[in-house]
Design a protein around this motif. Structure first.
Motif, PDB file in Angstrom:
ATOM      1  N   ASN A   1      -8.241  -4.033   3.167  1.00  0.00           N
ATOM      2  CA  ASN A   1      -7.312  -5.080   2.723  1.00  0.00           C
ATOM      3  C   ASN A   1      -6.836  -5.921   3.912  1.00  0.00           C
ATOM      4  O   ASN A   1      -6.213  -5.397   4.833  1.00  0.00           O
ATOM      5  CB  ASN A   1      -6.101  -4.438   2.042  1.00  0.00           C
TER       6      ASN A   1
ATOM      7  N   ILE B   1      -1.823  -6.976   4.034  1.00  0.00           N
ATOM      8  CA  ILE B   1      -0.893  -5.925   3.629  1.00  0.00           C
ATOM      9  C   ILE B   1       0.498  -6.312   4.124  1.00  0.00           C
ATOM     10  O   ILE B   1       0.710  -6.529   5.315  1.00  0.00           O
ATOM     11  CB  ILE B   1      -1.290  -4.551   4.219  1.00  0.00           C
TER      12      ILE B   1
ATOM     13  N   VAL C   1       0.868  -1.176   0.000  1.00  0.00           N
ATOM     14  CA  VAL C   1       0.000   0.000   0.000  1.00  0.00           C
ATOM     15  C   VAL C   1       0.911   1.233   0.000  1.00  0.00           C
ATOM     16  O   VAL C   1       2.001   1.203   0.568  1.00  0.00           O
ATOM     17  CB  VAL C   1      -0.978   0.039   1.196  1.00  0.00           C
TER      18      VAL C   1
END
Length: 332
Positions: A228, A231, A174
């Motif tokens: 999410n 990660i 990310v």
């Protein structure tokens, strides 16, 4: 008649000798070194800062102010609060005040040509610091002093590539981007993507601006974590966003630096503290102490010296172990 001719000739000869003597004196002074134009009067520098969005920016501002004082310059300083319209207003104010030089760190890359042309028409040289402008006419500014943001992104990507070179599964990344449209946000993203694009397992699954602030970094990281489940890596475009993200990661019951590997850019003291604690794994330095280089560039421009169109600052990279050793030496 001959008397008058001799008298005229004598007067002419005396005059020529006086002129020659005067020229000789000037030549001797010149041989000792002519006085630079910047020494004739007190220099007035107008500086339009982005804002005070991070520890890096605070250090940058302090460097400019301290260096201007040491150089004996009169500094007119403005804080744009991260708004382009505020910077343009300040630059126009400096033009009206007829400062000697204008310097600024652009909030975003585009939209500067009009006001820079106004400065050029007024005969006021402009120096860019920290961030560049997206203009086809590079005669609108004298030089750009700052980091190579693309290379910073590459450095982050190279470290990540090496770390996961033997990984078998996907690595989910990310990204916390800087202010939308700003040079560091655009370039740090581009440099990072350039390096990782050839490794299919390195996947950027979410990317959003955190405006270079700690609060926004925390907020966006919270949304990343909710959206999410897996990660592996956070790539933050500055330390303040990384520090905000660390708060969100810890609040979610995860360990920053272990459960989620963190890469950051800047190298401010708070970032080094987090790195020395193992919460940030890799820091790409972006040196904010540009004041001395800026003041020298101001003098050189006013003295009519040729200067490089691009002046790059020297910077390093730091792992967690490096940060432990370097922390006592950090000046910002």
């Amino acid at each position: 008649m001959k008397k008058h001719v001799r008298l005229g000739a004598a007067i002419m000869l005396s005059t020529m000798m006086l002129v020659a003597a005067a020229c000789g004196n000037n030549a001797n002074e010149g041989s000792k070194g002519s006085k630079p134009a910047s020494a004739d009067k007190k220099i007035t520098l107008g500086f339009a800062q982005v804002g005070a969005e991070s520890g890096w920016r605070t250090a940058n501002t302090n460097s400019v102010k301290e260096s201007a004082a040491e150089a004996g310059f009169e500094l007119k300083f403005s804080d744009a609060q991260q708004k382009q319209e505020n910077q343009i207003k300040s630059i126009r104010s400096y033009i009206q005040q007829k400062v000697d030089v204008i310097a600024f760190s652009p909030v975003v890359e585009s939209g500067w040509d009009t006001v820079l042309k106004e400065a050029k028409e007024a005969g006021i040289p402009v120096i860019l610091t920290d961030r560049a402008v997206d203009s086809k006419d590079d005669s609108l500014y004298e030089t750009f002093i700052g980091s190579d943001f693309v290379e910073e992104g590459r450095s982050a990507g190279k470290w990540l590539l090496e770390k996961y070179k033997d990984a078998s599964g996907d690595v989910n990344i990310v990204e916390l981007q800087g202010t939308t449209g700003s040079a560091p946000a655009i370039d740090r993203k581009a440099g990072f993507e350039e390096i990782i694009k050839d490794d299919a397992k390195l996947k950027v699954i979410a990317s959003q601006t955190g405006d270079f602030t700690r609060a926004k970094g925390k907020e966006v990281m919270q949304s990343f974590l909710k959206a999410n489940k897996d990660i592996d890596v956070l790539y933050a475009h500055n330390d303040d966003m990384a520090l905000g993200a660390i708060q969100a990661i810890e609040a979610a019951g995860l360990k920053p630096g272990e459960d989620i590997i963190i890469i950051s850019v800047d190298g401010v003291k708070d970032g080094f503290v987090a790195a020395s604690e193992g919460k940030i794994n890799f820091i790409v330095e972006c040196n904010p102490l540009l004041g001395p280089q800026l003041m020298q560039a101001v003098r050189d421009v006013l003295d009519g010296k040729e200067i490089e169109k691009r002046i790059v600052t020297e910077e390093g990279v730091f792992t967690s172990e490096d940060a432990k050793r370097e922390l006592p030496n950090r000046k910002y």
